[in-house]
Write a protein that holds these residues in place. Structure first.
Motif, PDB file in Angstrom:
ATOM      1  N   HIS A   2       0.825  -1.226   0.080  1.00 35.03           N
ATOM      2  CA  HIS A   2       0.132  -0.110   0.012  1.00 35.03           C
ATOM      3  C   HIS A   2       0.833   1.391   0.090  1.00 35.03           C
ATOM      4  O   HIS A   2       1.924   1.400   0.701  1.00 35.03           O
ATOM      5  N   ARG A   3       0.520   2.292  -0.833  1.00 36.47           N
ATOM      6  CA  ARG A   3       1.172   3.429  -0.903  1.00 36.47           C
ATOM      7  C   ARG A   3       0.155   4.808  -0.723  1.00 36.47           C
ATOM      8  O   ARG A   3       0.606   5.703  -0.553  1.00 36.47           O
ATOM      9  N   SER A   4      -0.935   4.444  -1.073  1.00 34.72           N
ATOM     10  CA  SER A   4      -2.191   5.654  -0.652  1.00 34.72           C
ATOM     11  C   SER A   4      -2.776   5.063   0.483  1.00 34.72           C
ATOM     12  O   SER A   4      -3.929   4.158   0.523  1.00 34.72           O
ATOM     13  N   TYR A  64     -14.257   9.269  -3.125  1.00 31.85           N
ATOM     14  CA  TYR A  64     -13.046   9.653  -3.929  1.00 31.85           C
ATOM     15  C   TYR A  64     -12.240   8.344  -4.399  1.00 31.85           C
ATOM     16  O   TYR A  64     -11.731   8.236  -5.534  1.00 31.85           O
ATOM     17  N   ARG A  65     -12.206   7.303  -3.439  1.00 32.09           N
ATOM     18  CA  ARG A  65     -11.608   6.153  -3.812  1.00 32.09           C
ATOM     19  C   ARG A  65     -10.073   6.371  -4.247  1.00 32.09           C
ATOM     20  O   ARG A  65      -9.572   5.808  -5.265  1.00 32.09           O
ATOM     21  N   ASP A  66      -9.399   7.183  -3.706  1.00 29.40           N
ATOM     22  CA  ASP A  66      -7.955   7.443  -3.812  1.00 29.40           C
ATOM     23  C   ASP A  66      -7.046   7.049  -3.046  1.00 29.40           C
ATOM     24  O   ASP A  66      -5.914   7.626  -2.901  1.00 29.40           O
ATOM     25  N   PHE A  67      -7.615   5.936  -2.322  1.00 34.26           N
ATOM     26  CA  PHE A  67      -6.625   5.161  -1.201  1.00 34.26           C
ATOM     27  C   PHE A  67      -6.993   3.588  -1.476  1.00 34.26           C
ATOM     28  O   PHE A  67      -7.944   3.292  -1.951  1.00 34.26           O
ATOM     29  N   ASP A 101     -15.545  -4.733  -0.785  1.00 33.34           N
ATOM     30  CA  ASP A 101     -14.798  -5.591   0.027  1.00 33.34           C
ATOM     31  C   ASP A 101     -13.704  -5.074   0.800  1.00 33.34           C
ATOM     32  O   ASP A 101     -12.760  -4.369   0.215  1.00 33.34           O
ATOM     33  N   CYS A 102     -13.593  -5.626   2.292  1.00 33.32           N
ATOM     34  CA  CYS A 102     -12.345  -5.138   2.911  1.00 33.32           C
ATOM     35  C   CYS A 102     -11.753  -6.777   3.189  1.00 33.32           C
ATOM     36  O   CYS A 102     -12.888  -7.610   3.708  1.00 33.32           O
ATOM     37  N   PRO A 103     -10.609  -7.165   2.783  1.00 30.10           N
ATOM     38  CA  PRO A 103      -9.549  -6.219   2.397  1.00 30.10           C
ATOM     39  C   PRO A 103      -9.289  -6.347   0.916  1.00 30.10           C
ATOM     40  O   PRO A 103      -8.332  -5.719   0.448  1.00 30.10           O
ATOM     41  N   ARG A 104     -10.235  -6.817   0.046  1.00 32.70           N
ATOM     42  CA  ARG A 104      -9.848  -6.909  -1.447  1.00 32.70           C
ATOM     43  C   ARG A 104      -9.815  -5.411  -2.013  1.00 32.70           C
ATOM     44  O   ARG A 104      -8.886  -5.027  -2.745  1.00 32.70           O
ATOM     45  N   ASP A 105     -10.797  -4.459  -1.496  1.00 35.45           N
ATOM     46  CA  ASP A 105     -10.728  -3.226  -2.170  1.00 35.45           C
ATOM     47  C   ASP A 105      -9.948  -2.208  -1.260  1.00 35.45           C
ATOM     48  O   ASP A 105      -9.361  -1.255  -1.602  1.00 35.45           O
ATOM     49  N   VAL A 106     -10.173  -2.340   0.216  1.00 38.32           N
ATOM     50  CA  VAL A 106      -9.554  -1.380   1.198  1.00 38.32           C
ATOM     51  C   VAL A 106      -9.218  -2.261   2.315  1.00 38.32           C
ATOM     52  O   VAL A 106     -10.137  -3.115   2.690  1.00 38.32           O
TER      53      VAL A 106
END
Length: 336
Positions: A184-186, A240-243, A267-272
């Protein structure tokens, strides 16, 4: 146990009979009345000792010159961290044969701090623990004359010689590093209230770890520790979905984030990926079970009581290092 030979607890009248005084005189001795002659007082105290009579902590203090009581000055004691600290201190104190008396103060009212301190001192406490996560409480306390050993359970430079704490910065760096090592970077940080020292330290740890990896950051979002705030912050951010990941400063706000992710059809953790802090008892039962940072409150309580009863509270005490508990709410980063 205050008992006579027949197994019955000794009463104030038993003490009066043995000391050959009236029960009113025994009451006056218990209340340290100035009209009692020293020889009468000594005779009553001797009778109390012989009968093992100790109706309350005040009477025990008169007999032994010790209250065997530790005082806790607490602000915001309903939050998980402070409440767990109080419970841990009570357990550790009881294991040593001590009682705990807690004065809950209003952190927004400076006068409540000396008032709470006076209340505890009137009970002849032998040591004091301060669980006040707000900077302003520690500032007011530092200006008070405290004539018993005391320790604060917050990381602060204001009264550093009296501090015993879990390393909040190290815990936040563990959480952030875990996300970075997953690619992860964002990463966003949902912080706690600005005036809480733990929130400030966790924010600092997040920023330090991001900087160490030379990863740019956005400004942390200041929350209020509640799941409701986590939910509404999550709904706003997901617009915004920028992370790809969020480090939440506590588990309750993380719970709200998980709710928001589900409501967005994600979905967590697939998307966030989500990481919390505290490892509350329910954290392993969130869906998905929450990756979080665990603080050892039992060890904190044990060390706190040990410090007050066995050594000088002004000694330099190492901080406790928290642990990262990896569960199912974190995974490798997906592409934005």
């Amino acid at each position: 146990m205050s008992e006579e030979a027949g197994g019955r607890r000794a009463s104030i009248r038993d003490v009066a009979r043995l000391a050959d005084v009236s029960h009113q005189t025994v009451s006056r001795v218990l209340n340290d009345h100035p009209s009692i002659r020293p020889e009468t007082r000594d005779r009553v105290l001797a009778a109390m000792q012989e009968l093992s009579y100790s109706p309350n902590r005040a009477a025990r203090a008169l007999v032994t010159s010790r209250s065997r009581t530790i005082g806790i000055l607490a602000a915001s004691s309903t939050q998980y961290g402070p409440a767990s600290s109080i419970a841990a201190i009570e357990a550790a104190a009881q294991a040593r044969g001590y009682w705990v008396s807690t004065a809950n103060i209003d952190a927004s009212d400076p006068q409540s701090i000396p008032d709470g301190l006076s209340y505890l001192m009137a009970q002849s406490i032998e040591g004091l623990v301060v669980i006040a996560p707000q900077v302003r409480v520690i500032r007011v306390l530092a200006a008070q004359a405290v004539d018993v050993p005391y320790v604060t359970l917050q990381s602060t430079d204001i009264d550093a010689g009296h501090t015993l704490a879990v390393d909040q910065i190290a815990g936040a760096r563990l959480a952030t590093r875990h996300l970075i090592e997953l690619g992860h970077r964002s990463i966003y940080h949902l912080a706690g209230p600005q005036d809480w020292m733990e929130a400030e330290s966790r924010m600092r740890g997040f920023l330090e770890e991001m900087s160490a990896w030379d990863i740019s950051t956005t400004a942390p979002i200041l929350g209020d520790w509640t799941a409701d705030f986590g939910y509404y912050a999550g709904r706003e951010l997901l617009g915004y979905r920028d992370f790809t990941a969020i480090f939440s400063s506590n588990d309750q706000m993380a719970l709200g984030l998980l709710h928001a992710i589900r409501d967005e059809g994600l979905d967590c953790p697939r998307d966030v990926s989500i990481v919390g802090f505290d490892d509350i008892p329910e954290a392993g039962h969130f869906w998905p079970p929450l990756t979080t940072v665990r603080q050892d409150f039992a060890e904190l309580g044990r060390r706190c009581v040990e410090l007050l009863l066995d050594g000088s509270s002004s000694a330099t005490v190492p901080t406790l290092t928290p642990d990262l508990i990896v569960r199912s709410s974190t995974a490798r980063a997906a592409a934005l």
